[in-house]
Design a protein around this motif. Structure first.
Motif, PDB file in Angstrom:
ATOM      1  N   VAL A  55       0.817  -1.216   0.000  1.00 30.55           N
ATOM      2  CA  VAL A  55       0.000   0.000   0.000  1.00 30.55           C
ATOM      3  C   VAL A  55       0.851   1.267   0.000  1.00 30.55           C
ATOM      4  CG1 VAL A  55      -1.930  -1.127   1.148  1.00 30.55           C
ATOM      5  CG2 VAL A  55      -0.191   0.002   2.539  1.00 30.55           C
ATOM      6  N   GLY A  56       2.155   1.125  -0.183  1.00 30.95           N
ATOM      7  CA  GLY A  56       3.037   2.285  -0.121  1.00 30.95           C
ATOM      8  C   GLY A  56       2.936   3.209  -1.318  1.00 30.95           C
ATOM      9  N   ASN A  57       2.597   2.664  -2.466  1.00 28.05           N
ATOM     10  CA  ASN A  57       2.451   3.478  -3.669  1.00 28.05           C
ATOM     11  C   ASN A  57       1.553   2.750  -4.667  1.00 28.05           C
ATOM     12  OD1 ASN A  57       4.226   1.597  -5.096  1.00 28.05           O
ATOM     13  ND2 ASN A  57       5.907   2.579  -4.001  1.00 28.05           N
ATOM     14  N   PRO A  58       1.049   3.441  -5.670  1.00 30.98           N
ATOM     15  CA  PRO A  58       0.104   2.823  -6.611  1.00 30.98           C
ATOM     16  C   PRO A  58       0.679   1.640  -7.390  1.00 30.98           C
ATOM     17  CG  PRO A  58      -0.030   5.207  -6.742  1.00 30.98           C
ATOM     18  CD  PRO A  58       1.156   4.896  -5.878  1.00 30.98           C
ATOM     19  N   GLN A  59       1.961   1.723  -7.794  1.00 30.22           N
ATOM     20  CA  GLN A  59       2.515   0.625  -8.578  1.00 30.22           C
ATOM     21  C   GLN A  59       2.632  -0.658  -7.757  1.00 30.22           C
ATOM     22  OE1 GLN A  59       4.255   3.429  -7.945  1.00 30.22           O
ATOM     23  NE2 GLN A  59       6.361   3.007  -7.334  1.00 30.22           N
ATOM     24  N   ASN A  60       2.947  -0.521  -6.467  1.00 34.23           N
ATOM     25  CA  ASN A  60       3.009  -1.701  -5.604  1.00 34.23           C
ATOM     26  C   ASN A  60       1.632  -2.330  -5.422  1.00 34.23           C
ATOM     27  OD1 ASN A  60       5.727  -1.439  -5.263  1.00 34.23           O
ATOM     28  ND2 ASN A  60       5.683  -1.059  -3.066  1.00 34.23           N
ATOM     29  N   LEU A  61       0.638  -1.479  -5.185  1.00 30.33           N
ATOM     30  CA  LEU A  61      -0.721  -1.980  -5.003  1.00 30.33           C
ATOM     31  C   LEU A  61      -1.173  -2.725  -6.262  1.00 30.33           C
ATOM     32  CD1 LEU A  61      -3.318  -2.111  -3.318  1.00 30.33           C
ATOM     33  CD2 LEU A  61      -3.991   0.070  -4.346  1.00 30.33           C
ATOM     34  N   TYR A  62      -0.884  -2.166  -7.411  1.00 28.62           N
ATOM     35  CA  TYR A  62      -1.282  -2.783  -8.673  1.00 28.62           C
ATOM     36  C   TYR A  62      -0.574  -4.125  -8.873  1.00 28.62           C
ATOM     37  CZ  TYR A  62      -1.429  -3.723 -13.657  1.00 28.62           C
ATOM     38  OH  TYR A  62      -1.580  -4.337 -14.870  1.00 28.62           O
ATOM     39  N   LEU A  63       0.751  -4.141  -8.754  1.00 27.90           N
ATOM     40  CA  LEU A  63       1.518  -5.356  -9.024  1.00 27.90           C
ATOM     41  C   LEU A  63       1.239  -6.447  -7.989  1.00 27.90           C
ATOM     42  CD1 LEU A  63       4.904  -3.736 -10.129  1.00 27.90           C
ATOM     43  CD2 LEU A  63       3.237  -4.903 -11.583  1.00 27.90           C
ATOM     44  N   TYR A  64       1.074  -6.045  -6.732  1.00 27.54           N
ATOM     45  CA  TYR A  64       0.748  -7.029  -5.694  1.00 27.54           C
ATOM     46  C   TYR A  64      -0.620  -7.653  -5.956  1.00 27.54           C
ATOM     47  CZ  TYR A  64      -0.447  -8.965  -1.106  1.00 27.54           C
ATOM     48  OH  TYR A  64      -0.840  -9.805  -0.093  1.00 27.54           O
ATOM     49  N   THR A  65      -1.558  -6.852  -6.396  1.00 27.99           N
ATOM     50  CA  THR A  65      -2.918  -7.339  -6.626  1.00 27.99           C
ATOM     51  C   THR A  65      -2.992  -8.302  -7.804  1.00 27.99           C
ATOM     52  OG1 THR A  65      -3.859  -5.298  -5.716  1.00 27.99           O
ATOM     53  CG2 THR A  65      -5.301  -6.646  -7.068  1.00 27.99           C
ATOM     54  N   ILE A  66      -2.364  -7.946  -8.929  1.00 21.30           N
ATOM     55  CA  ILE A  66      -2.488  -8.789 -10.124  1.00 21.30           C
ATOM     56  C   ILE A  66      -1.577 -10.009 -10.084  1.00 21.30           C
ATOM     57  CG2 ILE A  66      -3.110  -6.791 -11.529  1.00 21.30           C
ATOM     58  CD1 ILE A  66      -0.311  -7.100 -12.863  1.00 21.30           C
ATOM     59  N   SER A  67      -0.508  -9.956  -9.280  1.00 24.54           N
ATOM     60  CA  SER A  67       0.476 -11.040  -9.270  1.00 24.54           C
ATOM     61  C   SER A  67       0.026 -12.252  -8.473  1.00 24.54           C
ATOM     62  CB  SER A  67       1.805 -10.535  -8.699  1.00 24.54           C
ATOM     63  OG  SER A  67       1.658 -10.220  -7.316  1.00 24.54           O
ATOM     64  N   GLY A  68      -0.827 -12.028  -7.473  1.00 22.16           N
ATOM     65  CA  GLY A  68      -1.222 -13.126  -6.602  1.00 22.16           C
ATOM     66  C   GLY A  68      -0.122 -13.523  -5.630  1.00 22.16           C
ATOM     67  N   MET A  69       0.879 -12.660  -5.456  1.00 24.57           N
ATOM     68  CA  MET A  69       1.979 -12.939  -4.528  1.00 24.57           C
ATOM     69  C   MET A  69       1.457 -12.979  -3.098  1.00 24.57           C
ATOM     70  SD  MET A  69       4.779 -10.216  -6.061  1.00 24.57           S
ATOM     71  CE  MET A  69       6.165 -10.757  -5.060  1.00 24.57           C
ATOM     72  N   SER A  70       2.128 -13.777  -2.259  1.00 22.54           N
ATOM     73  CA  SER A  70       1.833 -13.723  -0.833  1.00 22.54           C
ATOM     74  C   SER A  70       2.549 -12.520  -0.245  1.00 22.54           C
ATOM     75  CB  SER A  70       2.316 -14.997  -0.136  1.00 22.54           C
ATOM     76  OG  SER A  70       3.735 -15.060  -0.146  1.00 22.54           O
ATOM     77  N   LEU A  71       2.153 -12.140   0.963  1.00 23.88           N
ATOM     78  CA  LEU A  71       2.799 -10.993   1.605  1.00 23.88           C
ATOM     79  C   LEU A  71       4.276 -11.294   1.851  1.00 23.88           C
ATOM     80  CD1 LEU A  71       2.107  -8.183   2.622  1.00 23.88           C
ATOM     81  CD2 LEU A  71       1.632  -9.152   4.875  1.00 23.88           C
ATOM     82  N   GLY A  72       4.577 -12.538   2.193  1.00 25.85           N
ATOM     83  CA  GLY A  72       5.971 -12.930   2.414  1.00 25.85           C
ATOM     84  C   GLY A  72       6.805 -12.801   1.158  1.00 25.85           C
ATOM     85  N   GLN A  73       6.240 -13.210   0.029  1.00 26.80           N
ATOM     86  CA  GLN A  73       6.954 -13.090  -1.246  1.00 26.80           C
ATOM     87  C   GLN A  73       7.183 -11.626  -1.615  1.00 26.80           C
ATOM     88  OE1 GLN A  73       4.092 -15.388  -3.531  1.00 26.80           O
ATOM     89  NE2 GLN A  73       5.567 -17.045  -3.822  1.00 26.80           N
ATOM     90  N   PHE A  74       6.194 -10.799  -1.329  1.00 23.86           N
ATOM     91  CA  PHE A  74       6.339  -9.370  -1.634  1.00 23.86           C
ATOM     92  C   PHE A  74       7.461  -8.761  -0.800  1.00 23.86           C
ATOM     93  CE2 PHE A  74       5.534  -4.880  -1.312  1.00 23.86           C
ATOM     94  CZ  PHE A  74       5.151  -4.527  -2.597  1.00 23.86           C
TER      95      PHE A  74
END
Length: 375
Positions: A141-160
């Motif tokens: 949630v730190g910036n828009p690009q992170n929110l976008y990539l985290y959402t579409i990637s399906g990564m876990s929080l640990g992977q992020f």
């Protein structure tokens, strides 16, 4: 009319360019049923919800009061610099880099003018900008690009965090070295508003906003349906803080929509799709970093995400890519605009120092990330 159009274009350059590109791509791939799948409604909804909550907190002056409380304890230039820079670094992790700079850069300008430290304005504001861009890198949630990539990637929080933590920690070390290099020049007592108490109504609003922010995080981490969070947030702001909704950055949301259309259409043109996939293969970090220098890191993330599945490398590239040119991260423009409004502002000197420090931090982090990838 002409002047208004020119002013709007200068203010929302990325929006205008993305709109034109979307229209051009629509001429090549005429609108059809496939267009319905272009826009990621989840990303747009979560971004809207987070912007609304941050806007509510800003309206109440929460960040300004918190900063005043911390700065009231600063006794010398080194402590003052460290506090101002680290406020941006750590707050950006949760409130986004844009909000951190919108809140703390004007506050910094006012504070330095009162303390007769205008000669320190350029280095401190530049480092605040770098700190906000780097601190925001840590969280989804730190910036828009992170929110976008985290959402579409399906990564876990640990992977992020596995992708961003080492870069954020090293960034912290570099920022602290800069702060510790400042002189311990004593300061006159600073006039702040750190001890203003919240009344009962304000405490109620703060509690509600904290609850809403918690709901946003649950939705981001896929623990709660995003449309339910949207409904709760709309009810709150329409009933109690409706003025906040009028001030949100809808241009950012519209920019996302335009880029969704653009990349959706590009992905349906075999020659372009294959060329971009070939360009990115094995060069995700470098290509996303370089792209960010010309179109900003948010559009770069949206555009390139369609042509690679190495989201971890893309996250690293676009976040480091926020360091460089003035438009590499749109948050950097926020700081510059505030500084440019200062009487007798030395804009050339600001841009020179900004470029020098961004190139240094960007080069060091690119090298570090390269070592981490290939070690």
């Amino acid at each position: 009319m002409k002047e208004k159009i020119i002013t709007f274009f200068k203010k929302e350059t990325i929006l205008c360019i993305s709109g034109v590109l979307a229209v051009v791509s629509a001429c090549i791939i005429p609108p059809d049923a496939a267009y319905k799948g272009y826009c990621d409604i989840r990303v747009l909804t979560l971004l809207f919800c987070l912007m609304a909550v941050m806007g509510g907190l800003q309206q109440m002056g929460v960040f300004d009061r918190f900063a005043s409380e911390l700065l009231s304890k600063a006794k010398n230039l080194r402590q003052l610099t460290t506090t101002l820079v680290m406020l941006c670094f750590f707050s950006a992790m949760l409130v986004t880099n844009d909000v951190a700079l919108i809140t703390f850069v004007p506050f910094t300008i006012m504070l330095l003018q009162r303390a007769n430290l205008t000669d320190r304005m350029i280095p401190i504001i530049v480092m605040q900008t770098i700190a906000a861009n780097l601190g925001s890198m840590l969280t989804p949630v730190g910036n828009p690009q992170n929110l976008y990539l985290y959402t579409i990637s399906g990564m876990s929080l640990g992977q992020f965090f596995g992708t961003t933590l080492h870069l954020t920690l090293f960034s912290f070390v570099l920022l602290m070295l800069f702060c510790l290099n400042q002189k311990q020049t004593p300061l006159a007592p600073l006039e702040t508003r750190g001890h203003m108490a919240y009344d009962t109504r304000e405490k109620t609003f703060l509690g509600a906003l904290a609850f809403l922010f918690g709901l946003c995080l649950l939705a981001v981490f896929r623990l709660m349906p995003y449309f339910g969070v949207l409904a709760v947030i709309l009810v709150w702001f329409l009933l109690f803080q409706h003025g906040v909704l009028k001030k949100l950055d809808y241009c950012l949301l519209l920019t996302f929509v335009f880029f969704f259309v653009l990349i959706g259409n590009l992905g349906r043109i075999p020659m372009i799709r294959e060329a971009l996939q070939s360009l990115l293969l094995g060069r995700e970090v470098l290509v996303s970093f370089c792209s960010s220098q010309f179109i900003s890191n948010v559009p770069a993330a949206v555009l390139l995400s369609e042509f690679t599945d190495r989201y971890d490398l893309l996250i690293a590239g676009v976040n480091i890519g926020g360091l460089g040119t003035l438009i590499a991260s749109m948050a950097s423009l926020i700081s510059y605009k505030y500084f440019a409004q200062v009487p007798k502002a030395k804009k050339g000197r600001y841009l020179l120092y900004f470029t020098k420090m961004n190139v240094f931090f960007g080069a060091v982090l690119l090298c570090l990330n390269g070592l981490m990838i290939y070690s």
